[in-house]
Design an enzyme around this catalytic site. Sequence first.
Site, PDB file in Angstrom:
ATOM      1  N   TYR A 101       0.853  -1.178   0.000  1.00 14.62           N
ATOM      2  CA  TYR A 101       0.000   0.000   0.000  1.00 14.62           C
ATOM      3  C   TYR A 101       0.894   1.235   0.000  1.00 14.62           C
ATOM      4  CZ  TYR A 101      -3.192   3.622   1.534  1.00 14.62           C
ATOM      5  OH  TYR A 101      -3.934   4.774   1.599  1.00 14.62           O
ATOM      6  N   GLU A 189      -3.271   7.430  -4.258  1.00 14.97           N
ATOM      7  CA  GLU A 189      -3.132   6.140  -3.575  1.00 14.97           C
ATOM      8  C   GLU A 189      -2.893   5.026  -4.586  1.00 14.97           C
ATOM      9  OE1 GLU A 189      -5.964   4.670  -0.216  1.00 14.97           O
ATOM     10  OE2 GLU A 189      -6.522   3.549  -2.007  1.00 14.97           O
TER      11      GLU A 189
END
Length: 379
Positions: A101, A189
Amino acid sequence: MKLYEYQAKQVFASYGLPVPRGKAAETEDEVEAIAREIGGRVVIKAQVHVGGRGKAGGVKLADSPAAAREIGRQMVGMSLKGFLVKQVLVEQALPIEKEYYLSFTLDRDSQHIIGICSAMGGVDIEEVAASHPDKIVRMPVDIAFGPLDFQIRDFVGSACLDATRSREIGTIIKKLYEVYVSTDASLVEINPLVVTADGQVIAADAKFDVDDNAMFRQKALAVYADASEEDELEAEAHRRGLTYVHLGGDIGMIGNGAGLCMNTLDIINQAGGKPANFLDIGGGARADVVRNALDMVLLDPAVRAILINIFGGITRGDEVARGILEATATLDVRVPIIVRMAGTEAEAGLKLLDGSKLIPSAAAPEGARKAVELARKAA
Ligand code: GDP
Ligand code: MN
């Protein structure tokens, strides 16, 4: 403004971030053609502004163009977590070895841009935050310098990302930060950031929110603006230059100033009602703005009553009253309108409304109760 994954990946790629080969499609024919062009295994991904598509059936693998076509047929037009899928992204499938992530966002508490990364990618970061908070690493960035090399090494090391790929990952972190700053983003993201079996590091997913207030200087992103609107009413409000949020209830709301508007929404809720929208006409709103706003709220077929809450500062009550009268004279108003006014020229404003069908109210809570009551009667 939220960009779709395929749009976000176009922007990311233009900054040199590695993304899989792929293209967006709207029909099964297009899906098949793109799958053939890419060759081999492809992944087909629903383009909607919602996370967790994988688990909900919005991310599927296909081994042949024919299989891709069949998935495309099922996916285009389906409803995914309440969102209609109008487009899918067809991409080369990746031999995934690891999923990380990585994101940048603004941390209001520390007043910094922060990078966030985790070796536990691929799942919702909120889940990781709840179950393994120690696996999430944060990097506050000084806006004057950007992320420095030693910080990035520490960031990647603390998160236990693949040490043999730290150079590639470091480059990706720098580029993603550059995207964030240059595009006035509020969130960039990558989840998952993938390490493939052959050692490549690639952004397999992309999320990208841009600050609406920066659109005047983000000309390159303007092409995405219209396509990114999901809500027809909000798209229309945007075209009219109004600050409007569609909330789905039946009590229309118009106020002046964001704080007063939010407060008015609370008051409607407290009175047992559900606001249909947020609409801030701002300070010093003139009659034509009020007309435009009222017309906008009336476009929502769910609206059964409207509460107008004006606190006169720069905004003058009589100006607003004139706008309301002008609007109601020329518009097809099928619902009761409750008007609460206080402050500058409020008395003059309320006097102007005398003899009209508009319902004056001395205080906002009382106005909200009336609106809720009248909306119920109309239901
Ligand atoms: P999300 O569920 O909406 O966040 O969509 P993602 O693009 O993140 O996809 C969900 C999951 O699909 C990923 O975490 C992967 O584990 C899995 N997946 C399997 N193969 C692939 C592939 O080739 N590409 C991508 N993007 N995801 C894949
Ligand atoms: Mn994802």
